[in-house]
Design an enzyme around this catalytic site. Sequence first.
Site, mmCIF file in Angstrom:
data_model
loop_
_atom_site.group_PDB
_atom_site.id
_atom_site.type_symbol
_atom_site.label_atom_id
_atom_site.label_comp_id
_atom_site.label_asym_id
_atom_site.label_seq_id
_atom_site.Cartn_x
_atom_site.Cartn_y
_atom_site.Cartn_z
ATOM 1 N N LYS A 54 0.955 -1.259 -0.101
ATOM 2 C CA LYS A 54 0.031 0.091 0.108
ATOM 3 C C LYS A 54 0.756 1.300 -0.122
ATOM 4 O O LYS A 54 1.887 1.200 0.802
ATOM 5 C CB LYS A 54 -0.759 0.025 1.203
ATOM 6 C CG LYS A 54 -1.843 1.171 1.334
ATOM 7 C CD LYS A 54 -2.924 0.860 2.253
ATOM 8 C CE LYS A 54 -4.020 1.942 2.317
ATOM 9 N NZ LYS A 54 -5.044 1.801 3.599
ATOM 10 N N SER A 72 -9.442 2.474 2.281
ATOM 11 C CA SER A 72 -8.578 3.091 1.603
ATOM 12 C C SER A 72 -7.536 2.113 1.124
ATOM 13 O O SER A 72 -6.501 2.538 0.009
ATOM 14 C CB SER A 72 -7.719 4.066 2.259
ATOM 15 O OG SER A 72 -7.084 3.227 3.402
ATOM 16 N N SER A 110 -10.875 0.262 6.080
ATOM 17 C CA SER A 110 -10.142 0.247 4.971
ATOM 18 C C SER A 110 -9.614 -1.039 4.436
ATOM 19 O O SER A 110 -9.170 -1.090 3.195
ATOM 20 C CB SER A 110 -9.074 1.469 5.086
ATOM 21 O OG SER A 110 -9.486 2.709 5.094
#
Length: 496
Positions: free
Chosen positions: A107, A182, A206
């Site tokens: 990420k 996210s 997320s």
Amino acid sequence: MADSPITRRAAAQLLGAAAATAAYAAQPPEICFLTAAEMAGLIRRGELSAREVMAAHLQQIERVNPKVNAIVTLLAEQAAENARKADEAQARGAALGPLHGLPVVHKDLFETAGIRTTFGSPIFKDNVPQRNAIIVDRIKGAGAICVGKSNTPEFGAGSQTFNTVFGATKNPWDLTKTCGGSSGGAAVSLASGMVPIADGSDSGGSLRNPAAFCNVVGIRTAPGRVPQHAQGNAWLTISVQGPMARTVSDLALLLSVIAGSDPRCPISIDEPGARFAGNLDRSFKGVRVAWFKNMGGIPFDPRVLQAVAAQRKMFESLGCIVEEAEPDWTGAHEGYDTLRAWNYASTQGENVRLHRELVKDTIQWEVERGSRLSGADIARAHGLRSQAWDRMRIFQEKYEYFISPTCQVLPYDITQPYPAEIEGVKMSTYIEWQKSCILISALENPAISVPCGFTDEGLPVGLQIVGRHRDEWSVLQLAHAFEKATGSTRRKPLIA
């Protein structure tokens, strides 16, 4: 996004020019939709090489990533070279980690030494860290090979993956829809067969929200289960890091690598991660499960409710005693919401002060309200969360699990920053539509999103299984049993 010439050149290094040319004309290789465990086993037994696995995934990235924009910093040539080194190490008889040869994306909120890490912010669009995040080091140490960074909203704020540095990431099931966030780039990379494993983080959902929107699996672990460097407010437990995968067993495999104590994290849990690599099978005969009512009266899209309701009988067929029940949620959302704002004020206050024009409005709003909080406000928030946590503890003395929809809505329009209303109920903030996840985050219970079906429009729906405090193992076990019974994770999007 993927750079075609670089990807093709990297594949040519692995396969040879003629084979690479043929591969790019072919359909997606079957390798890309093996489970991570199957893939690792084939490499370990010498039936596949790390180079073959990497070439297949680079081909898939070449085909799919330009359509979805999930991998935003691609390391094709570096990944190809590291796959070659992995094969050479195996040929020498070197010890192999459990993830040896598996491609992975990290990420873009996680620091990666020598690799651009933007946090989805124009302030850091050229930032190259000097160190790896602990989670990155552990995945690398287990033998996985980084192919790039996955897209995220700016500083991870919100469950719609878009930013001004890279743009929006599209849902592979419907390119007009959001993938959530996210950890949206991670979820899309998995669903599209571009990687078999990925990492992410979860504050208000997320890891769970994009998993639900993309028909993959994501778990919010207990704070400290996956250690993080002490920075910002290292004792605040709102945000956690964790694994994503296409199956529960692959998720458990990755968790076994990234979990475990670390002296650099003041709240790390002193239990070995290896425990998560065990056999997930168990009997659920007579296990009491609480089936959600309305989670305190929050609105849900009826199509979500319909898809989740259809699975109640599946838990009963596993032997569970399923009853409609839920804890008292009083104060859980208020406590989380206050501490979230406080956290933004402490972590993003300086960025807003120095670069206000480069920070999106929702983060500015978070910082401003967090800056107005008093000591009494923060103390009240901690107290509310403590009371809600204890009520959940007592509730789960009777019920081992609580089950609900992961999300209140379906994947929505890619141009819409967040849902303004649900079933006529207006959302007062950009994150209020995620209460079904936030209420669980406030309590710190481990919670997994597992695919549970599709709507008539072909959009995925996720189901959330919540376990007892720090009991990720039992959560994985029930999710694994449910996954085997439904087979919903085997479906893949047409784009892949």
